[in-house]
Write a protein that holds these residues in place. Structure first.
Motif, PDB file in Angstrom:
ATOM      1  N   CYS A  48     -88.443 -80.108  72.458  1.00 51.39           N
ATOM      2  CA  CYS A  48     -88.764 -81.047  71.371  1.00 51.39           C
ATOM      3  C   CYS A  48     -89.729 -80.411  70.379  1.00 51.39           C
ATOM      4  O   CYS A  48     -89.507 -80.423  69.159  1.00 51.39           O
ATOM      5  CB  CYS A  48     -89.361 -82.329  71.939  1.00 51.39           C
ATOM      6  SG  CYS A  48     -88.182 -83.382  72.778  1.00 51.39           S
ATOM      7  N   MET A  49     -90.819 -79.848  70.898  1.00 56.00           N
ATOM      8  CA  MET A  49     -91.804 -79.228  70.014  1.00 56.00           C
ATOM      9  C   MET A  49     -91.241 -77.972  69.362  1.00 56.00           C
ATOM     10  O   MET A  49     -91.540 -77.671  68.199  1.00 56.00           O
ATOM     11  CB  MET A  49     -93.076 -78.900  70.795  1.00 56.00           C
ATOM     12  CG  MET A  49     -94.248 -78.507  69.911  1.00 56.00           C
ATOM     13  SD  MET A  49     -94.645 -79.736  68.617  1.00 56.00           S
ATOM     14  CE  MET A  49     -95.060 -81.170  69.607  1.00 56.00           C
ATOM     15  N   CYS A  51     -88.127 -77.555  68.422  1.00 60.51           N
ATOM     16  CA  CYS A  51     -87.292 -78.034  67.313  1.00 60.51           C
ATOM     17  C   CYS A  51     -88.147 -78.419  66.109  1.00 60.51           C
ATOM     18  O   CYS A  51     -87.805 -78.124  64.963  1.00 60.51           O
ATOM     19  CB  CYS A  51     -86.451 -79.227  67.765  1.00 60.51           C
ATOM     20  SG  CYS A  51     -85.136 -78.815  68.927  1.00 60.51           S
ATOM     21  N   LEU A  52     -89.274 -79.081  66.374  1.00 60.54           N
ATOM     22  CA  LEU A  52     -90.180 -79.472  65.281  1.00 60.54           C
ATOM     23  C   LEU A  52     -90.723 -78.241  64.570  1.00 60.54           C
ATOM     24  O   LEU A  52     -90.714 -78.171  63.330  1.00 60.54           O
ATOM     25  CB  LEU A  52     -91.319 -80.311  65.848  1.00 60.54           C
ATOM     26  CG  LEU A  52     -92.347 -80.830  64.837  1.00 60.54           C
ATOM     27  CD1 LEU A  52     -91.734 -81.904  63.954  1.00 60.54           C
ATOM     28  CD2 LEU A  52     -93.574 -81.391  65.561  1.00 60.54           C
ATOM     29  N   ILE A  53     -91.166 -77.250  65.336  1.00 61.24           N
ATOM     30  CA  ILE A  53     -91.726 -76.036  64.746  1.00 61.24           C
ATOM     31  C   ILE A  53     -90.659 -75.281  63.966  1.00 61.24           C
ATOM     32  O   ILE A  53     -90.923 -74.758  62.875  1.00 61.24           O
ATOM     33  CB  ILE A  53     -92.339 -75.148  65.846  1.00 61.24           C
ATOM     34  CG1 ILE A  53     -93.603 -75.807  66.419  1.00 61.24           C
ATOM     35  CG2 ILE A  53     -92.688 -73.761  65.298  1.00 61.24           C
ATOM     36  CD1 ILE A  53     -94.161 -75.093  67.624  1.00 61.24           C
ATOM     37  N   THR A  54     -89.441 -75.227  64.502  1.00 61.72           N
ATOM     38  CA  THR A  54     -88.351 -74.540  63.807  1.00 61.72           C
ATOM     39  C   THR A  54     -88.095 -75.167  62.448  1.00 61.72           C
ATOM     40  O   THR A  54     -87.876 -74.465  61.451  1.00 61.72           O
ATOM     41  CB  THR A  54     -87.065 -74.577  64.655  1.00 61.72           C
ATOM     42  OG1 THR A  54     -87.321 -73.975  65.930  1.00 61.72           O
ATOM     43  CG2 THR A  54     -85.938 -73.832  63.965  1.00 61.72           C
ATOM     44  N   GLY A  55     -88.167 -76.481  62.382  1.00 64.87           N
ATOM     45  CA  GLY A  55     -87.993 -77.157  61.097  1.00 64.87           C
ATOM     46  C   GLY A  55     -89.077 -76.799  60.101  1.00 64.87           C
ATOM     47  O   GLY A  55     -88.817 -76.574  58.920  1.00 64.87           O
ATOM     48  N   LEU A 103     -82.325 -83.116  67.215  1.00 64.09           N
ATOM     49  CA  LEU A 103     -81.935 -83.068  65.798  1.00 64.09           C
ATOM     50  C   LEU A 103     -82.976 -83.767  64.924  1.00 64.09           C
ATOM     51  O   LEU A 103     -83.382 -83.241  63.875  1.00 64.09           O
ATOM     52  CB  LEU A 103     -80.570 -83.717  65.609  1.00 64.09           C
ATOM     53  CG  LEU A 103     -80.062 -83.820  64.164  1.00 64.09           C
ATOM     54  CD1 LEU A 103     -79.913 -82.444  63.537  1.00 64.09           C
ATOM     55  CD2 LEU A 103     -78.749 -84.597  64.100  1.00 64.09           C
ATOM     56  N   VAL A 104     -83.407 -84.938  65.363  1.00 60.00           N
ATOM     57  CA  VAL A 104     -84.395 -85.683  64.577  1.00 60.00           C
ATOM     58  C   VAL A 104     -85.713 -84.909  64.507  1.00 60.00           C
ATOM     59  O   VAL A 104     -86.352 -84.855  63.449  1.00 60.00           O
ATOM     60  CB  VAL A 104     -84.609 -87.094  65.165  1.00 60.00           C
ATOM     61  CG1 VAL A 104     -85.825 -87.770  64.520  1.00 60.00           C
ATOM     62  CG2 VAL A 104     -83.367 -87.949  64.955  1.00 60.00           C
ATOM     63  N   MET A 105     -86.123 -84.286  65.590  1.00 54.10           N
ATOM     64  CA  MET A 105     -87.366 -83.509  65.574  1.00 54.10           C
ATOM     65  C   MET A 105     -87.257 -82.318  64.624  1.00 54.10           C
ATOM     66  O   MET A 105     -88.216 -81.987  63.911  1.00 54.10           O
ATOM     67  CB  MET A 105     -87.715 -83.034  66.981  1.00 54.10           C
ATOM     68  CG  MET A 105     -88.098 -84.152  67.935  1.00 54.10           C
ATOM     69  SD  MET A 105     -89.597 -85.043  67.452  1.00 54.10           S
ATOM     70  CE  MET A 105     -90.857 -83.884  67.983  1.00 54.10           C
ATOM     71  N   TYR A 108     -87.425 -83.672  61.245  1.00 55.96           N
ATOM     72  CA  TYR A 108     -88.803 -84.142  61.067  1.00 55.96           C
ATOM     73  C   TYR A 108     -89.695 -82.994  60.579  1.00 55.96           C
ATOM     74  O   TYR A 108     -90.567 -83.178  59.729  1.00 55.96           O
ATOM     75  CB  TYR A 108     -89.344 -84.666  62.393  1.00 55.96           C
ATOM     76  CG  TYR A 108     -90.227 -85.874  62.309  1.00 55.96           C
ATOM     77  CD1 TYR A 108     -91.321 -85.918  61.453  1.00 55.96           C
ATOM     78  CD2 TYR A 108     -89.994 -86.989  63.104  1.00 55.96           C
ATOM     79  CE1 TYR A 108     -92.142 -87.025  61.395  1.00 55.96           C
ATOM     80  CE2 TYR A 108     -90.804 -88.110  63.059  1.00 55.96           C
ATOM     81  CZ  TYR A 108     -91.876 -88.120  62.208  1.00 55.96           C
ATOM     82  OH  TYR A 108     -92.692 -89.224  62.139  1.00 55.96           O
ATOM     83  N   GLY A 109     -89.479 -81.798  61.146  1.00 53.12           N
ATOM     84  CA  GLY A 109     -90.240 -80.642  60.705  1.00 53.12           C
ATOM     85  C   GLY A 109     -90.015 -80.340  59.239  1.00 53.12           C
ATOM     86  O   GLY A 109     -90.962 -80.042  58.494  1.00 53.12           O
ATOM     87  N   ILE A 110     -88.767 -80.427  58.795  1.00 51.83           N
ATOM     88  CA  ILE A 110     -88.456 -80.214  57.377  1.00 51.83           C
ATOM     89  C   ILE A 110     -89.127 -81.286  56.524  1.00 51.83           C
ATOM     90  O   ILE A 110     -89.723 -81.000  55.477  1.00 51.83           O
ATOM     91  CB  ILE A 110     -86.932 -80.231  57.170  1.00 51.83           C
ATOM     92  CG1 ILE A 110     -86.285 -79.067  57.935  1.00 51.83           C
ATOM     93  CG2 ILE A 110     -86.584 -80.158  55.683  1.00 51.83           C
ATOM     94  CD1 ILE A 110     -84.765 -79.074  57.889  1.00 51.83           C
TER      95      ILE A 110
END
Length: 410
Positions: A48-49, A51-55, A103-105, A108-110
């Motif tokens: 989860c984290m 994915c957020l960082i990747t965004g 996907l949402v995470m 969310y990063g973007i």
């Protein structure tokens, strides 16, 4: 700060950001626990984290968007779209649906990148230069204060009503932020028309950072500093379990202590910066964090809590000093791309630090890792203090001529 809060649109600005951030932090914390409950896998929860960082690492691209459209409508649209995306999480009930959380995470990063860069650019238009430091400081104080309460809110809602309830709270927080921005009035310059060369436009933020001495120096020091702070993700657990012989959950005590003085540091940052300037404020924050790392090697509960209090005080100084320096030294038409480039460097540095800390703790005693962290933070602080450009309290002239900066913006 009273002068700052006397401005009606600034009260709305802080209110909207605070309400939105409560939902953000609640969901970010709950998402990993939610995935763990659905799948039983700790590694899947950690994604989860990731994915957020990747965004957030797409910030150089999103910075182009921020510089090419009106910022206030962009923030409102981003809030609306992200709120609707978060609502889709209310449909997640089984392990085979966790892909939607990932996907949402990522998105969310973007979204966080877009909103953060756009708000940083708008803040240049909303307050005088001498109020940028206090405005950023108060934002940090509110952020640290929210981190004291949002873990209980996010985990509490998750335990009582499930992940869908946390998603509903977060969506409502985006709605509250949207309402606040609807009443904020900001005079914006017409966006600069794009020439269609995305590669050049994306690189413009990095080029400006490299050609502006004060920002180049701050970016180097901050990237190193955030790399070291990434080590603290692993170091904190080692201090609690190996050094103090507590359970891993005792790290919550460390985080709480950091949050308490983080509020103090955020409130004080503007006043301290008026005396030191943004660069030396950042150096002071790095130095305090370095001392904290050394103190954490003492295996006594009270001493470690004192070290956490010191770290919490220094962190807002680092963030406020660096953020204000970017705002003071960047033309508004380039703010999106410069903020995006800066965010990319520090996020990449912190992510690399997290991975490095996880690898080194397997082969080094935690005290050695803490000493390495202290030495690197001290090096970054000394580097900034010894740069003549960082001794000035206001904006520092770029190596770019005005016409050169305009050409970069186009």
């Amino acid at each position: 700060m009273r002068e700052l809060l006397a401005i009606p649109r600034m009260r709305l600005y802080f209110l909207g950001n605070s309400l939105s951030s409560i939902g953000d932090y609640a969901l970010w914390l709950a998402a990993g626990i939610w995935v763990k409950e659905l799948t039983g896998s700790t590694s899947k929860a950690g994604l989860c984290m990731l994915c957020l960082i990747t965004g957030t690492l797409l910030s150089p691209l999103t910075g182009v968007i921020v510089d090419r459209v009106a910022r206030r409508p962009l923030i409102m649209a981003t809030n609306a779209v992200t709120g609707l995306l978060v609502l889709s999480l209310t449909q997640v009930h089984h392990a085979d649906q966790v892909w939607l959380i990932y996907l949402v995470m990522f998105l969310y990063g973007i979204s966080t990148d877009i909103s953060g860069s756009a708000m940083s650019a708008l803040l240049q238009r909303m307050v005088p230069e001498d109020q940028l430091g206090p405005a950023n400081g108060l934002s940090q104080a509110l952020t640290q204060g929210q981190r004291l309460i949002t873990p209980a809110i996010g985990v509490g809602l998750l335990a009582a009503y499930g992940g869908g309830a946390v998603a509903l709270l977060d969506a409502a927080s985006f709605g509250a932020g949207l309402v606040c921005w609807a009443f904020i009035r900001v005079e914006e310059q017409p966006p600069v028309r794009s020439e269609g060369n995305w590669r050049r436009e994306t690189a413009a933020g990095f080029v400006f950072l490299a050609r502006t001495p004060v920002l180049r120096q701050l970016s180097l020091a901050l990237t190193l500093g955030l790399f070291v702070m990434g080590l603290f993700e692993t170091l904190g657990i080692a201090v609690a379990t190996v050094g103090l012989h507590h359970s891993p959950s005792w790290t919550g005590v460390i985080v709480t202590a950091m949050g308490v003085t983080g509020v103090v540091g955020g409130v004080a940052a503007g006043s301290v910066m008026s005396r030191l300037g943004p660069g030396r404020l950042t150096a002071l924050g790095l130095a305090l964090s370095g001392v904290s790392a050394l103190v954490m090697t003492v295996p006594v509960d009270a001493v470690v809590i004192g070290a956490a209090l010191l770290f919490g005080l220094g962190l807002p100084f680092v963030i406020v000093g660096a953020m204000t320096a970017v705002q003071l030294n960047t033309p508004n038409e380039l703010m999106g791309r410069v903020s995006g480039a800066d965010n990319f460097l520090v996020t990449a540095g912190q992510s690399l630090g997290i991975g490095t800390g996880a690898a080194l703790i397997a082969v080094l005693p935690y005290r050695d890792l803490a000493c390495i962290a202290a030495a690197l933070l001290g090096l970054a602080a000394v580097y900034l203090v010894t740069r003549p450009e960082q001794r000035q309290a206001g904006a520092v002239t770029s190596e770019e001529t005005p016409s050169g900066a305009a050409a970069l913006a186009r």
